[in-house]
Design a protein around this motif. Structure first.
Motif, PDB file in Angstrom:
ATOM      1  N   GLY A   1       0.842  -1.194   0.000  1.00  0.00           N
ATOM      2  CA  GLY A   1       0.000   0.000   0.000  1.00  0.00           C
ATOM      3  C   GLY A   1       0.874   1.240   0.000  1.00  0.00           C
ATOM      4  O   GLY A   1       2.108   1.172   0.126  1.00  0.00           O
ATOM      5  N   LYS A   2       0.222   2.382  -0.153  1.00  0.00           N
ATOM      6  CA  LYS A   2       0.930   3.641  -0.210  1.00  0.00           C
ATOM      7  C   LYS A   2       1.478   3.982   1.164  1.00  0.00           C
ATOM      8  O   LYS A   2       0.771   3.875   2.170  1.00  0.00           O
ATOM      9  N   ILE A   3       2.745   4.402   1.191  1.00  0.00           N
ATOM     10  CA  ILE A   3       3.457   4.643   2.446  1.00  0.00           C
ATOM     11  C   ILE A   3       3.511   6.144   2.682  1.00  0.00           C
ATOM     12  O   ILE A   3       3.818   6.924   1.786  1.00  0.00           O
ATOM     13  N   ARG A   4       3.229   6.489   3.927  1.00  0.00           N
ATOM     14  CA  ARG A   4       3.282   7.885   4.310  1.00  0.00           C
ATOM     15  C   ARG A   4       4.697   8.297   4.728  1.00  0.00           C
ATOM     16  O   ARG A   4       5.202   9.331   4.314  1.00  0.00           O
ATOM     17  N   ASN A   5       5.328   7.449   5.540  1.00  0.00           N
ATOM     18  CA  ASN A   5       6.630   7.815   6.090  1.00  0.00           C
ATOM     19  C   ASN A   5       7.378   6.540   6.502  1.00  0.00           C
ATOM     20  O   ASN A   5       6.746   5.526   6.844  1.00  0.00           O
ATOM     21  N   VAL A   6       8.703   6.594   6.411  1.00  0.00           N
ATOM     22  CA  VAL A   6       9.574   5.511   6.912  1.00  0.00           C
ATOM     23  C   VAL A   6      10.665   6.144   7.760  1.00  0.00           C
ATOM     24  O   VAL A   6      11.001   7.325   7.599  1.00  0.00           O
ATOM     25  N   ASP A   7      11.205   5.326   8.653  1.00  0.00           N
ATOM     26  CA  ASP A   7      12.261   5.829   9.532  1.00  0.00           C
ATOM     27  C   ASP A   7      13.210   4.666   9.886  1.00  0.00           C
ATOM     28  O   ASP A   7      12.738   3.572  10.240  1.00  0.00           O
ATOM     29  N   ILE A   8      14.510   4.957   9.747  1.00  0.00           N
ATOM     30  CA  ILE A   8      15.559   4.008  10.172  1.00  0.00           C
ATOM     31  C   ILE A   8      16.372   4.729  11.228  1.00  0.00           C
ATOM     32  O   ILE A   8      17.163   5.634  10.918  1.00  0.00           O
ATOM     33  N   PRO A   9      16.204   4.400  12.500  1.00  0.00           N
ATOM     34  CA  PRO A   9      16.854   5.172  13.573  1.00  0.00           C
ATOM     35  C   PRO A   9      18.379   5.194  13.477  1.00  0.00           C
ATOM     36  O   PRO A   9      19.002   6.184  13.860  1.00  0.00           O
ATOM     37  N   MET A  10      18.997   4.118  12.957  1.00  0.00           N
ATOM     38  CA  MET A  10      20.465   4.076  12.958  1.00  0.00           C
ATOM     39  C   MET A  10      21.076   5.084  11.990  1.00  0.00           C
ATOM     40  O   MET A  10      22.259   5.398  12.102  1.00  0.00           O
ATOM     41  N   LEU A  11      20.250   5.638  11.039  1.00  0.00           N
ATOM     42  CA  LEU A  11      20.768   6.629  10.115  1.00  0.00           C
ATOM     43  C   LEU A  11      20.820   8.018  10.714  1.00  0.00           C
ATOM     44  O   LEU A  11      21.471   8.904  10.157  1.00  0.00           O
ATOM     45  N   ASP A  12      20.123   8.230  11.830  1.00  0.00           N
ATOM     46  CA  ASP A  12      20.096   9.536  12.479  1.00  0.00           C
ATOM     47  C   ASP A  12      21.253   9.596  13.467  1.00  0.00           C
ATOM     48  O   ASP A  12      21.292   8.819  14.436  1.00  0.00           O
ATOM     49  N   PRO A  13      22.236  10.489  13.254  1.00  0.00           N
ATOM     50  CA  PRO A  13      23.387  10.520  14.168  1.00  0.00           C
ATOM     51  C   PRO A  13      23.039  10.991  15.564  1.00  0.00           C
ATOM     52  O   PRO A  13      23.807  10.742  16.505  1.00  0.00           O
TER      53      PRO A  13
ATOM     54  N   LEU B   1      25.251  -7.526  10.115  1.00  0.00           N
ATOM     55  CA  LEU B   1      24.777  -6.315  10.770  1.00  0.00           C
ATOM     56  C   LEU B   1      23.305  -6.099  10.415  1.00  0.00           C
ATOM     57  O   LEU B   1      22.937  -6.072   9.251  1.00  0.00           O
ATOM     58  N   ASN B   2      22.474  -5.983  11.444  1.00  0.00           N
ATOM     59  CA  ASN B   2      21.024  -5.812  11.260  1.00  0.00           C
ATOM     60  C   ASN B   2      20.606  -4.427  11.747  1.00  0.00           C
ATOM     61  O   ASN B   2      21.343  -3.752  12.460  1.00  0.00           O
ATOM     62  N   PHE B   3      19.408  -4.062  11.377  1.00  0.00           N
ATOM     63  CA  PHE B   3      18.865  -2.769  11.800  1.00  0.00           C
ATOM     64  C   PHE B   3      17.362  -2.918  12.017  1.00  0.00           C
ATOM     65  O   PHE B   3      16.746  -3.926  11.650  1.00  0.00           O
ATOM     66  N   GLU B   4      16.772  -1.905  12.670  1.00  0.00           N
ATOM     67  CA  GLU B   4      15.315  -1.850  12.846  1.00  0.00           C
ATOM     68  C   GLU B   4      14.777  -0.646  12.075  1.00  0.00           C
ATOM     69  O   GLU B   4      15.481   0.333  11.852  1.00  0.00           O
ATOM     70  N   GLY B   5      13.494  -0.796  11.656  1.00  0.00           N
ATOM     71  CA  GLY B   5      12.876   0.261  10.871  1.00  0.00           C
ATOM     72  C   GLY B   5      11.373   0.378  11.150  1.00  0.00           C
ATOM     73  O   GLY B   5      10.748  -0.555  11.667  1.00  0.00           O
ATOM     74  N   PHE B   6      10.850   1.534  10.786  1.00  0.00           N
ATOM     75  CA  PHE B   6       9.417   1.821  10.956  1.00  0.00           C
ATOM     76  C   PHE B   6       8.835   2.187   9.598  1.00  0.00           C
ATOM     77  O   PHE B   6       9.414   3.005   8.871  1.00  0.00           O
ATOM     78  N   VAL B   7       7.709   1.545   9.273  1.00  0.00           N
ATOM     79  CA  VAL B   7       7.011   1.810   8.000  1.00  0.00           C
ATOM     80  C   VAL B   7       5.582   2.236   8.333  1.00  0.00           C
ATOM     81  O   VAL B   7       4.822   1.476   8.970  1.00  0.00           O
TER      82      VAL B   7
END
Length: 599
Positions: A180-192, A211-217
């Motif tokens: 579906g259409k996504i409003r926003n995504v965020d990957i915390p590890m990219l924010d210094p 190396l793994n990461f967490e994300g929000f969709v």
């Protein structure tokens, strides 16, 4: 945790551009009941139990089998297989079965069941947002529209043309936009600044070492969120490489309960980011001021050090100047002493040179006198030498004359010896002629004697013999004896002559039934001569020139055939003559009375 996948028939495409797929999770729980351990110190090997379970499902294999829990009563395993369709066949081979371990009499019972997936349901998020008092379902981010993903591999969500393995928000958005259409995504590890805001480390490592990461969709409407949650339930993420190999990774999926992408949270994080940026700017400014202060302090210290160095340099130059002045004065004193010493040495050398010249002159005079003396001595020695040479020449002339006279005498002797040798050769030839004649006479005499003896025998047979005392018989016997003696003397003289000429000749005489052998031998210079007569040996010593020899006689008492006694009489000195030397041997034979017939 990532695992290698060999069978990808059940994989569902998630994003073709990035080779990402969804694969059903095929897990089961296996429980093995353990017997009571009656013997102390005895234990059950978990590895042996695991190997027995693997052998029970052969030829099928577990993609992974690990121990989730182990107690004294049971061991619980969590197993995973390639496809969900073969889970039932695995359960049929394991559930209700039993195994027997070595060393234990009791059997171990097995219970197996399909693993239930821990995944939130629609009821869970509906009840959560309905009961939450700080949530507003009309505001995005405070309603069920955001998915929280954990354990995503960084490399799978990185840009294709990037050399870094850092994940990208655009890739994450492109992968999950299929629901579906996504409003926003965020990957915390990219924010210094995110770690400073929350105090949480977003860089995590999985068991496999990736190396793994967490994300929000966040989806724009509730439908996309529900569709994504339904499709992700009981699934794991699969990645197909360019080489055809596939790798699967379990991902934890949940709905957001922290209003992470709500407007208030975004603003709050933005404010905090601004504060942090301001703090960072202030820290940078403070660091810059500290750096400038440090540089200024260092500059002051450097100037102070330079001043101190200049002062030290001035003091050092002053010391050097004073030292150079002292050295110069010392050098001048040393030079003065040296000049004075050189002058003294030159004076000494001059005096020494004068003395040496005087000495040389004296030596030259002495040498001249010595040369004159040696010349006089040499002239005298030369005169003496010439006188000695003249005397030696005169002596040599006298010796040459004496040697010439001696050679002439030797030549005269040689001529005499050659004449004597020619004479001896003539005598030898005459002796050989006489020997030949003697042989002829001997043969005739022997023939006559044989005839006479034969006639006498015949007459004895026919006529009576003469009386022994008859004067005629005595005269006949005496005449025969004398004739035999004269013949033998002639033969001896002839043999002696042959010996003188030959220097060693062997002769043999036969007369009146007597065999006499005479063998003589001499040296080339007439040194030794030996004569053997009838087995007796006589040796005579002769000097080098073959002059007279003393005769040695050995008597031999051999008896001849005719009863005659043979002997060798001694011959005095002067019997050997000739150049080669020799010995005169006279053989005497006294014949016994022989009866002559008809004498």
């Amino acid at each position: 945790m990532t695992t290698i996948v060999h069978d990808t028939t059940e994989a569902v495409q998630l994003c073709q551009e990035y080779n990402l797929y969804l694969k059903p999770i095929a897990k089961m729980t296996i429980s093995v009941a353990l017997p009571q351990l009656k013997m102390p110190g005895k234990s059950i090997s978990n590895w042996e139990v695991m190997e027995r379970l693997k052998s029970m499902v052969h030829p099928e294999q577990f993609s992974s089998l690990r121990i989730s829990k182990s107690t004294m009563d049971f061991i619980r395993f969590e197993g995973e297989v390639e496809n969900k369709g073969i889970v039932k066949s695995f359960l049929a081979k394991l559930d209700g079965k039993s195994i027997k371990l070595s060393g234990f009499t009791d059997i171990l019972k097995i219970r197996a069941a399909e693993n239930k997936v821990d995944f939130p349901t629609r009821h869970d998020w509906d009840s959560f947002f309905r009961d939450a008092k700080d949530m507003n379902e009309t505001v995005p981010g405070e309603r069920p529209d955001t998915i929280h993903l954990e354990g995503l591999p960084c490399k799978w969500f990185a840009q294709k043309d990037s050399s870094s393995d850092r994940p990208s928000e655009s890739v994450l958005k492109a992968v999950f936009e299929s629901f579906g259409k996504i409003r926003n995504v965020d990957i915390p590890m990219l924010d210094p600044y995110r770690e400073e805001m929350t105090g949480k480390n977003f860089n995590t490592f999985s068991f496999g070492g990736h190396l793994n990461f967490e994300g929000f969709v966040q989806y724009e409407d509730h439908t996309g969120f529900v569709k994504a949650m339904d499709l992700l339930r009981g699934m794991k993420l699969l990645y197909k490489g360019d080489d055809g190999k596939a790798v699967a990774c379990s991902v934890k999926v949940n709905f957001d309960t922290t209003k992470h992408l709500s407007e208030s949270s975004l603003k709050k994080r933005q404010q905090e980011r601004l504060k942090l940026q301001e703090l960072e700017r202030q820290r940078e400014e403070q660091k810059r001021r500290q750096k400038e202060e440090e540089e200024r302090r260092k500059e002051e210290e450097r100037r102070q050090r330079e001043l101190e160095e200049e002062e030290k340099e001035k003091r050092r130059e002053e010391k050097l100047r004073k030292r150079e002045q002292k050295l110069k004065e010392r050098e001048e004193k040393r030079n003065q002493k040296k000049v004075k010493k050189q002058q003294e040495e030159e004076q000494k050398k001059l005096h020494l040179k004068i003395a040496m010249e005087e000495r040389k002159l004296l030596l030259a005079q002495r040498n001249l006198e010595s040369i004159r003396l040696i010349a006089e001595l040499l002239s005298r020695a030369k005169a003496l030498k010439q006188q000695q040479l003249e005397q030696e020449k005169e002596e040599l002339a006298r010796q040459q004359k004496a040697e010439l006279a001696r050679l002439q005498q030797l030549e005269e002797k040689r001529r005499q010896q050659e004449a004597e040798l020619r004479r001896v050769e003539g005598e030898k030839a005459r002796a050989l002629e006489l020997q030949r004649k003697e042989r002829e006479m001997r043969d005739r005499l022997l023939g006559n004697l044989l005839k006479k003896s034969t006639n006498a025998d015949r007459q004895e047979e026919t006529e009576p013999a003469f009386p022994a005392e008859s004067p005629n018989n005595v005269d006949l016997q005496e005449g025969a004896r004398r004739a035999n003696l004269g013949n033998k003397r002639k033969r001896a003289e002839k043999t002696s002559a042959e010996a003188r000429g030959n220097g060693g000749v062997v002769r043999s005489f036969q007369a009146a039934g007597m065999d006499v052998a005479i063998r003589s031998r001499t040296t080339a210079e007439g040194g030794v001569m030996g004569t053997e007569v009838g087995g007796a040996k006589a040796e005579a010593g002769v000097d080098g020139n073959g002059a007279g020899a003393e005769g040695a006689t050995v008597m031999n008492g051999a008896t001849a055939t005719g009863g005659a006694e043979a002997r060798i009489e001694e011959v005095g000195g002067g019997g050997a003559k000739g150049v080669m030397g020799g010995a005169i041997v006279i053989v005497m034979d006294r014949a016994a009375p022989v009866a002559a017939a008809g004498a």
